[in-house]
Design a protein around this motif. Structure first.
Motif, PDB file in Angstrom:
ATOM      1  N   GLU A   1      22.154 -44.345  10.521  1.00 19.51           N
ATOM      2  CA  GLU A   1      20.649 -43.831  10.280  1.00 19.51           C
ATOM      3  C   GLU A   1      19.988 -44.922   9.682  1.00 19.51           C
ATOM      4  OE1 GLU A   1      17.003 -41.844  10.504  1.00 19.51           O
ATOM      5  OE2 GLU A   1      18.709 -41.649  11.509  1.00 19.51           O
ATOM      6  N   ASN A   2      20.687 -45.566   8.645  1.00 16.89           N
ATOM      7  CA  ASN A   2      20.072 -46.612   7.872  1.00 16.89           C
ATOM      8  C   ASN A   2      19.912 -47.756   8.537  1.00 16.89           C
ATOM      9  OD1 ASN A   2      20.233 -49.182   6.071  1.00 16.89           O
ATOM     10  ND2 ASN A   2      20.021 -47.519   4.609  1.00 16.89           N
ATOM     11  N   ARG A   3      21.157 -47.943   9.481  1.00 15.70           N
ATOM     12  CA  ARG A   3      20.897 -49.281  10.440  1.00 15.70           C
ATOM     13  C   ARG A   3      19.889 -49.078  11.381  1.00 15.70           C
ATOM     14  NH1 ARG A   3      27.259 -50.545  10.731  1.00 15.70           N
ATOM     15  NH2 ARG A   3      27.423 -51.539   8.823  1.00 15.70           N
ATOM     16  N   ARG A   4      19.628 -48.013  11.877  1.00 11.70           N
ATOM     17  CA  ARG A   4      18.424 -47.678  13.025  1.00 11.70           C
ATOM     18  C   ARG A   4      16.961 -47.805  12.151  1.00 11.70           C
ATOM     19  NH1 ARG A   4      14.972 -44.000  13.952  1.00 11.70           N
ATOM     20  NH2 ARG A   4      15.576 -42.600  12.349  1.00 11.70           N
ATOM     21  N   ARG A   5      17.096 -47.225  11.155  1.00 14.58           N
ATOM     22  CA  ARG A   5      15.600 -47.515  10.360  1.00 14.58           C
ATOM     23  C   ARG A   5      15.263 -49.010  10.107  1.00 14.58           C
ATOM     24  NH1 ARG A   5      16.002 -43.424   5.495  1.00 14.58           N
ATOM     25  NH2 ARG A   5      14.105 -44.490   5.152  1.00 14.58           N
ATOM     26  N   GLN A   6      16.359 -49.612   9.685  1.00 18.70           N
ATOM     27  CA  GLN A   6      16.189 -50.999   9.551  1.00 18.70           C
ATOM     28  C   GLN A   6      15.617 -51.749  10.771  1.00 18.70           C
ATOM     29  OE1 GLN A   6      19.468 -53.199   7.497  1.00 18.70           O
ATOM     30  NE2 GLN A   6      19.908 -51.556   6.225  1.00 18.70           N
ATOM     31  N   GLN A   7      16.114 -51.372  11.956  1.00 20.67           N
ATOM     32  CA  GLN A   7      15.918 -51.913  13.308  1.00 20.67           C
ATOM     33  C   GLN A   7      14.504 -51.958  13.350  1.00 20.67           C
ATOM     34  OE1 GLN A   7      17.560 -54.160  14.904  1.00 20.67           O
ATOM     35  NE2 GLN A   7      15.864 -54.220  16.469  1.00 20.67           N
ATOM     36  N   GLU A   8      14.217 -50.484  13.180  1.00 16.16           N
ATOM     37  CA  GLU A   8      12.873 -49.998  13.593  1.00 16.16           C
ATOM     38  C   GLU A   8      11.783 -50.785  12.578  1.00 16.16           C
ATOM     39  OE1 GLU A   8      12.391 -45.871  12.977  1.00 16.16           O
ATOM     40  OE2 GLU A   8      13.348 -45.053  14.832  1.00 16.16           O
ATOM     41  N   LEU A   9      12.209 -50.834  11.059  1.00 18.77           N
ATOM     42  CA  LEU A   9      11.326 -51.857  10.447  1.00 18.77           C
ATOM     43  C   LEU A   9      11.308 -53.095  10.631  1.00 18.77           C
ATOM     44  CD1 LEU A   9      12.279 -49.900   6.884  1.00 18.77           C
ATOM     45  CD2 LEU A   9       9.998 -49.692   8.293  1.00 18.77           C
ATOM     46  N   ALA A  10      12.440 -53.657  11.230  1.00 17.90           N
ATOM     47  CA  ALA A  10      12.309 -55.232  11.353  1.00 17.90           C
ATOM     48  C   ALA A  10      11.640 -55.186  12.642  1.00 17.90           C
ATOM     49  CB  ALA A  10      13.890 -55.711  12.031  1.00 17.90           C
ATOM     50  N   GLU A  11      11.511 -54.473  13.697  1.00 15.47           N
ATOM     51  CA  GLU A  11      10.551 -54.451  14.968  1.00 15.47           C
ATOM     52  C   GLU A  11       9.035 -54.353  14.685  1.00 15.47           C
ATOM     53  OE1 GLU A  11      12.206 -51.464  17.639  1.00 15.47           O
ATOM     54  OE2 GLU A  11      13.942 -52.551  18.170  1.00 15.47           O
ATOM     55  N   ARG A  12       8.904 -53.573  13.604  1.00 19.57           N
ATOM     56  CA  ARG A  12       7.605 -53.349  13.079  1.00 19.57           C
ATOM     57  C   ARG A  12       7.098 -54.549  12.358  1.00 19.57           C
ATOM     58  NH1 ARG A  12       2.778 -51.824  13.752  1.00 19.57           N
ATOM     59  NH2 ARG A  12       1.682 -51.004  12.066  1.00 19.57           N
TER      60      ARG A  12
END
Length: 187
Positions: free
Chosen positions: A23-34
């Motif tokens: 979940e942490n890595r998924r959220r990091q990926q979303e933030l990187a895209e944002r």
């Protein structure tokens, strides 16, 4: 505590930690895209500010260059800005300067302003016209131009603000007419 219950507890902790890590890595990926999107927006806003500074000396806003709606370089400019934003602010500025120079070089063969075309179309009618009707007619008479309905409405509202056309509201519809020269003389 038995060894079996300890093993069960340990496997639950491991499963929970693995789930949390995923979940942490998924959220990091979303933030990187944002962040990437925000950097692209930043580059676009910087371009807008640069253009605003460049044309700050113009007293008459109707003389500002108009962005061509279906010019192929528009897509290239957006891609270049996005690529420059990904590389960093310094390269975004140099890419913007290059694009601005190219746009300035093409300025001599510029198309008529959208506002002038819309005013010309309105001048052919005595009765008020809908923005949609004007856009349809513009697309028919000028197939090289393809402004969105919102761009047409914004341009018409800009002409209203300048006093070149009048807005008429009929129930939920907004219609426009050209202000004739003889009407402005009597006001």
């Amino acid at each position: 505590m038995t060894s079996q219950s300890a093993a069960t507890l340990r496997s639950r902790y491991v499963a929970q930690a693995a789930s949390d890590l995923e979940e942490n890595r998924r959220r990091q990926q979303e933030l990187a895209e944002r962040i990437t999107v925000l950097k692209q927006e930043e580059a676009l806003l910087a371009d807008i500010l640069n253009l605003a500074e460049r044309y700050a000396g113009f007293a008459d806003a109707s003389r500002l260059p108009e962005q061509l709606q279906d010019e192929p370089n528009v897509a290239k400019t957006k891609q270049a800005s996005a690529g420059a934003a990904a590389r960093g602010p310094a390269s975004a500025k140099s890419a913007t300067a290059t694009q601005t120079a190219k746009a300035g070089a093409k300025g001599k063969s510029r198309q008529p302003l959208l506002g002038d075309l819309l005013a010309e179309l309105l001048g052919q009618y005595q009765e008020p016209r809908l923005a949609k009707e004007l856009r349809d007619e513009l697309l028919e008479k000028h197939p090289d131009r393809n402004p969105t309905p919102q761009v047409v409405r914004n341009t018409l509202e800009s002409l209203v603000a300048k006093g070149r056309i009048r807005r008429h509201k009929q129930q939920r519809s907004v219609m426009y007419t050209l202000v004739r020269q003889d009407e402005t003389d009597t006001d």
